[in-house]
Design a protein around this motif. Structure first.
Motif, PDB file in Angstrom:
ATOM      1  N   ASN A  37       0.157  -1.040   0.057  1.00  0.00           N
ATOM      2  CA  ASN A  37       0.079   0.230   0.348  1.00  0.00           C
ATOM      3  C   ASN A  37       0.967   1.178   0.225  1.00  0.00           C
ATOM      4  O   ASN A  37       0.447   2.387  -0.222  1.00  0.00           O
ATOM      5  CB  ASN A  37      -1.040  -0.370   1.554  1.00  0.00           C
ATOM      6  N   LEU A  38       2.077   1.632   0.169  1.00  0.00           N
ATOM      7  CA  LEU A  38       3.188   2.212   0.067  1.00  0.00           C
ATOM      8  C   LEU A  38       3.997   2.888  -1.394  1.00  0.00           C
ATOM      9  O   LEU A  38       4.406   3.759  -1.625  1.00  0.00           O
ATOM     10  CB  LEU A  38       4.330   1.556   1.611  1.00  0.00           C
ATOM     11  N   PHE A  39       4.056   1.914  -1.485  1.00  0.00           N
ATOM     12  CA  PHE A  39       5.358   1.056  -2.327  1.00  0.00           C
ATOM     13  C   PHE A  39       4.196   1.016  -4.076  1.00  0.00           C
ATOM     14  O   PHE A  39       3.970  -0.695  -4.012  1.00  0.00           O
ATOM     15  CB  PHE A  39       6.975   1.043  -2.403  1.00  0.00           C
ATOM     16  N   ARG A  40       4.515   1.166  -4.801  1.00  0.00           N
ATOM     17  CA  ARG A  40       4.715   0.574  -6.442  1.00  0.00           C
ATOM     18  C   ARG A  40       5.995   0.460  -7.071  1.00  0.00           C
ATOM     19  O   ARG A  40       6.160   0.989  -7.486  1.00  0.00           O
ATOM     20  CB  ARG A  40       3.576   1.358  -7.358  1.00  0.00           C
ATOM     21  N   VAL A  41       6.521  -0.510  -7.395  1.00  0.00           N
ATOM     22  CA  VAL A  41       7.318  -1.178  -8.184  1.00  0.00           C
ATOM     23  C   VAL A  41       6.701  -0.819  -9.786  1.00  0.00           C
ATOM     24  O   VAL A  41       6.555  -1.185 -10.546  1.00  0.00           O
ATOM     25  CB  VAL A  41       8.251  -2.996  -8.058  1.00  0.00           C
ATOM     26  N   ASP A  46      19.476  -5.698 -13.295  1.00  0.00           N
ATOM     27  CA  ASP A  46      20.458  -6.208 -12.910  1.00  0.00           C
ATOM     28  C   ASP A  46      21.139  -6.413 -14.000  1.00  0.00           C
ATOM     29  O   ASP A  46      20.022  -5.964 -15.024  1.00  0.00           O
ATOM     30  CB  ASP A  46      19.426  -7.244 -12.117  1.00  0.00           C
ATOM     31  N   ILE A  47      22.446  -6.727 -14.300  1.00  0.00           N
ATOM     32  CA  ILE A  47      23.223  -6.615 -15.424  1.00  0.00           C
ATOM     33  C   ILE A  47      22.608  -8.349 -15.494  1.00  0.00           C
ATOM     34  O   ILE A  47      23.349  -8.481 -16.537  1.00  0.00           O
ATOM     35  CB  ILE A  47      24.601  -6.393 -14.981  1.00  0.00           C
ATOM     36  N   ASN A  48      22.304  -9.280 -14.659  1.00  0.00           N
ATOM     37  CA  ASN A  48      21.677 -10.569 -14.974  1.00  0.00           C
ATOM     38  C   ASN A  48      21.003 -10.837 -15.463  1.00  0.00           C
ATOM     39  O   ASN A  48      19.655 -10.445 -15.255  1.00  0.00           O
ATOM     40  CB  ASN A  48      22.170 -11.432 -13.436  1.00  0.00           C
ATOM     41  N   SER A  49      20.434 -11.201 -17.185  1.00  0.00           N
ATOM     42  CA  SER A  49      19.140 -11.487 -17.223  1.00  0.00           C
ATOM     43  C   SER A  49      18.683 -12.626 -16.950  1.00  0.00           C
ATOM     44  O   SER A  49      17.145 -12.358 -16.984  1.00  0.00           O
ATOM     45  CB  SER A  49      20.335 -11.626 -19.286  1.00  0.00           C
ATOM     46  N   HIS A  50      19.075 -13.889 -16.672  1.00  0.00           N
ATOM     47  CA  HIS A  50      18.460 -14.257 -15.308  1.00  0.00           C
ATOM     48  C   HIS A  50      17.941 -13.709 -14.300  1.00  0.00           C
ATOM     49  O   HIS A  50      16.056 -14.284 -14.777  1.00  0.00           O
ATOM     50  CB  HIS A  50      19.206 -16.153 -15.672  1.00  0.00           C
ATOM     51  N   ARG A  51      17.806 -13.185 -13.522  1.00  0.00           N
ATOM     52  CA  ARG A  51      17.978 -12.745 -12.461  1.00  0.00           C
ATOM     53  C   ARG A  51      16.538 -12.139 -13.155  1.00  0.00           C
ATOM     54  O   ARG A  51      15.556 -11.360 -12.625  1.00  0.00           O
ATOM     55  CB  ARG A  51      18.764 -11.726 -11.318  1.00  0.00           C
ATOM     56  N   LEU A  52      17.083 -11.043 -13.649  1.00  0.00           N
ATOM     57  CA  LEU A  52      15.770  -9.833 -14.518  1.00  0.00           C
ATOM     58  C   LEU A  52      15.098 -10.315 -14.575  1.00  0.00           C
ATOM     59  O   LEU A  52      13.491  -9.908 -14.206  1.00  0.00           O
ATOM     60  CB  LEU A  52      16.436  -9.048 -15.336  1.00  0.00           C
ATOM     61  N   GLN A  53      14.981 -11.408 -15.491  1.00  0.00           N
ATOM     62  CA  GLN A  53      13.824 -12.143 -16.170  1.00  0.00           C
ATOM     63  C   GLN A  53      12.817 -12.866 -15.087  1.00  0.00           C
ATOM     64  O   GLN A  53      12.026 -12.736 -15.031  1.00  0.00           O
ATOM     65  CB  GLN A  53      14.542 -13.218 -16.944  1.00  0.00           C
ATOM     66  N   GLN A  54      14.017 -13.133 -13.370  1.00  0.00           N
ATOM     67  CA  GLN A  54      12.916 -14.064 -12.743  1.00  0.00           C
ATOM     68  C   GLN A  54      12.122 -13.177 -12.435  1.00  0.00           C
ATOM     69  O   GLN A  54      11.187 -13.153 -12.075  1.00  0.00           O
ATOM     70  CB  GLN A  54      14.023 -14.720 -12.029  1.00  0.00           C
ATOM     71  N   VAL A  55      12.581 -12.255 -11.935  1.00  0.00           N
ATOM     72  CA  VAL A  55      11.324 -10.578 -11.259  1.00  0.00           C
ATOM     73  C   VAL A  55      10.804 -10.142 -11.167  1.00  0.00           C
ATOM     74  O   VAL A  55      10.022  -9.539 -11.424  1.00  0.00           O
ATOM     75  CB  VAL A  55      12.830  -9.669 -10.071  1.00  0.00           C
ATOM     76  N   HIS A  56      11.363 -10.511 -13.207  1.00  0.00           N
ATOM     77  CA  HIS A  56      10.220  -9.525 -13.851  1.00  0.00           C
ATOM     78  C   HIS A  56       8.795 -10.659 -13.988  1.00  0.00           C
ATOM     79  O   HIS A  56       7.717  -9.734 -13.782  1.00  0.00           O
ATOM     80  CB  HIS A  56      10.747  -8.919 -15.839  1.00  0.00           C
ATOM     81  N   SER A  57       9.232 -11.741 -13.939  1.00  0.00           N
ATOM     82  CA  SER A  57       7.182 -12.158 -14.063  1.00  0.00           C
ATOM     83  C   SER A  57       6.569 -11.546 -13.027  1.00  0.00           C
ATOM     84  O   SER A  57       5.563 -12.200 -13.099  1.00  0.00           O
ATOM     85  CB  SER A  57       8.132 -13.456 -14.385  1.00  0.00           C
ATOM     86  N   ALA A  58       7.521 -11.481 -11.755  1.00  0.00           N
ATOM     87  CA  ALA A  58       6.460 -11.103 -10.626  1.00  0.00           C
ATOM     88  C   ALA A  58       6.337  -9.369 -10.721  1.00  0.00           C
ATOM     89  O   ALA A  58       5.215  -9.431  -9.763  1.00  0.00           O
ATOM     90  CB  ALA A  58       7.577 -11.466  -9.438  1.00  0.00           C
ATOM     91  N   TYR A  59       6.916  -9.071 -11.640  1.00  0.00           N
ATOM     92  CA  TYR A  59       6.198  -7.367 -11.581  1.00  0.00           C
ATOM     93  C   TYR A  59       6.343  -6.964 -13.154  1.00  0.00           C
ATOM     94  O   TYR A  59       6.682  -6.826 -13.419  1.00  0.00           O
ATOM     95  CB  TYR A  59       7.477  -6.447 -11.223  1.00  0.00           C
ATOM     96  N   PRO A  60       5.353  -7.774 -13.432  1.00  0.00           N
ATOM     97  CA  PRO A  60       5.708  -7.890 -15.608  1.00  0.00           C
ATOM     98  C   PRO A  60       4.627  -6.252 -15.778  1.00  0.00           C
ATOM     99  O   PRO A  60       5.373  -6.014 -17.069  1.00  0.00           O
ATOM    100  CB  PRO A  60       3.744  -8.883 -15.933  1.00  0.00           C
TER     101      PRO A  60
END
Length: 332
Positions: A37-41, A46-60
Motif C-alpha cells: 500500500n506504500l510502494f509501487r515497483v 540487474d546486469i544478469n538477464s536471468h535474474r532480471l527475467q525471474q523478478v520481472h515475472s513477478a512484476y510484469p
C-alpha cells in the motif's frame, strides 16, 4: 526533509529495484510486498538477464533495465531500493541523489572512509534522502533490551559474538579489499557496531586483531576472523568477536551492569540478577519483517529521521575505519 511522489496525487511512492540477487529476492522483495500500500515497483535493474527475467515475472508491469544509468535517466521514480556489491553502491547513490531520487540501501553506508565523506557531502548538498538499513534495531529482542538497559544499573562491560558457517569472502568480489571494503568486520560486524553506537555511543579507543586462516588453500585479501576491543567513557569497555567460517552460526550480545546481567539473542532476552533469572522474554525473529519496518520508516521519513540514520551509519563507518587502522594481523 520529507520527499513526496512526483505525482503529488499518488499515495504510493514509485520505486525501482537495483540489484536482484539473493538478498533482494529473499528479504527485500517480500518486505516490499508487505508494504504494497506504500510502494509501487515501476522499474527493475540487474546486469544478469536471468535474474532480471525471474523478478520481472513477478512484476510484469515494471520496466526492466540492464543499466541503472538508463533506468535513472528515463524513469520518474520517487526512490530506488539498492542491493549490490559494496563497490557498486557509490556511483548509483551519487546519480540517484543528484537526480532527487531517494535511496534505500543495504549496508554498509559506504565502501571506506573516503566514500563516507563523499556520500555525506553529496547528501548535504542535495538533501535527497538516503537510508541505510540496520536490521537489528528492528528486531524485537534488541529493541526491548535497549528499553531495559537501565535495569542493569551502571553498565561497565559488554561482549558480542557473531559467527556464520559458510561465508563466501574467500572468493569473488568479497575477497578483494578494494571491492568489499574489508571482510568480517564490515560485513558481520556492521550490525553489531550499529547496536553498540545505539546503546553506548562511540568508543574513545578501539583496537583490532584479525586473521584469514579459515579457508586453507585460498588466498583472499580480507579478514575472516576478528577480535575487537572497545573502550568508552568512564569504565565501560567491550569486546566483539566475529567469524565468517566458523562451522556453526551464533549470535549473542551480553551486557553486564552493577545490578544485573543481560543476554541478548535474536529470539530471546534474559536478565540475570544475583538471585537468579529476573526476566526471560522470547521474540519472533523475522528478517523480512525487520526490513518491512525499515521500509515503513523510510516511507514516512522526515529530515530528522534521515539525519539520525545517516549519523548512526557514519559513526559505524568511523569505527570501522579506526578498527582497520589499528589492526594487528594474526595468521594472514
Amino acid at each position: 526533509m520529507c520527499y513526496t511522489p512526483k505525482n503529488s496525487d499518488a499515495i504510493m511512492k514509485h520505486i525501482g529495484l537495483i540489484g536482484l540477487g539473493r538478498q533482494m529476492k529473499l528479504e527485500l522483495i517480500p518486505a516490499i510486498a508487505n508494504c504494497s500500500n506504500l510502494f509501487r515497483v515501476m522499474a527493475l535493474c540487474d546486469i544478469n538477464s536471468h535474474r532480471l527475467q525471474q523478478v520481472h515475472s513477478a512484476y510484469p508491469k515494471a520496466e526492466p533495465f540492464r543499466s541503472y544509468e538508463l533506468m535513472l535517466k528515463t524513469q520518474k521514480l520517487d526512490a530506488v531500493i539498492v542491493c549490490v556489491p559494496h563497490y557498486v553502491y557509490y556511483p548509483i547513490v551519487e546519480m540517484a541523489l543528484r537526480k532527487g531520487t531517494a535511496v534505500f540501501k543495504e549496508k554498509p553506508f559506504a565502501l571506506n572512509s573516503n566514500e563516507t565523506k563523499l556520500t555525506l557531502n553529496l547528501w548535504e548538498k542535495t538533501l535527497t534522502p538516503i537510508y541505510t538499513v540496520g536490521k537489528r534495531q528492528f528486531y524485537g529482542s534488541y529493541g526491548w533490551a535497549k528499553d531495559h538497559l537501565s535495569s542493569l544499573g551502571e553498565v561497565y562491560q559488554y561482549s558480542a559474538r557473531r559467527a556464520i558457517s559458510s561465508g563466501t569472502l574467500y572468493r569473488g568480489w568479497r575477497s578483494h579489499k578494494d571491492q568489499a571494503g574489508g571482510g568480517a568486520l564490515i560485513d558481520l560486524g556492521y550490525h553489531f557496531l550499529h547496536i553498540i553506537v545505539d546503546y553506548f555511543g562511540l568508543p574513545k579507543d578501539i583496537a583490532m586483531w584479525a586473521s584469514s586462516s579459515g579457508k586453507p588453500g585460498y588466498h583472499y585479501e580480507v579478514e575472516d576472523a576478528v577480535s575487537l576491543l572497545l573502550h568508552h567513557m568512564n569504565s565501560l569497555h567491550g569486546t566483539l568477536m566475529l567469524n565468517c567460517l566458523a562451522g556453526m552460526s551464533e549470535e549473542s550480545f551480553e551486557i553486564i551492569g552493577t545490578e544485573a546481567r543481560m543476554l541478548i539473542r535474536r529470539d530471546r532476552v534474559v536478565i540475570y540478577t544475583k538471585n537468579g533469572i529476573q526476566k526471560n522474554k522470547s521474540f519472533e525473529t523475522d528478517s523480512v519483517l525487520a526490513n518491512s519496518m525499515a521500509l515503513k520508516e523510510f516511507y514516512k521519513a522526515d529530515q530528522a529521521t534521515i539525519q539520525e540514520n545517516i549519523n548512526r551509519n557514519v559513526a559505524v563507518m568511523d569505527m570501522t575505519d579506526a578498527a582497520y587502522k589499528s589492526m594487528k594481523r594474526g595468521s594472514w
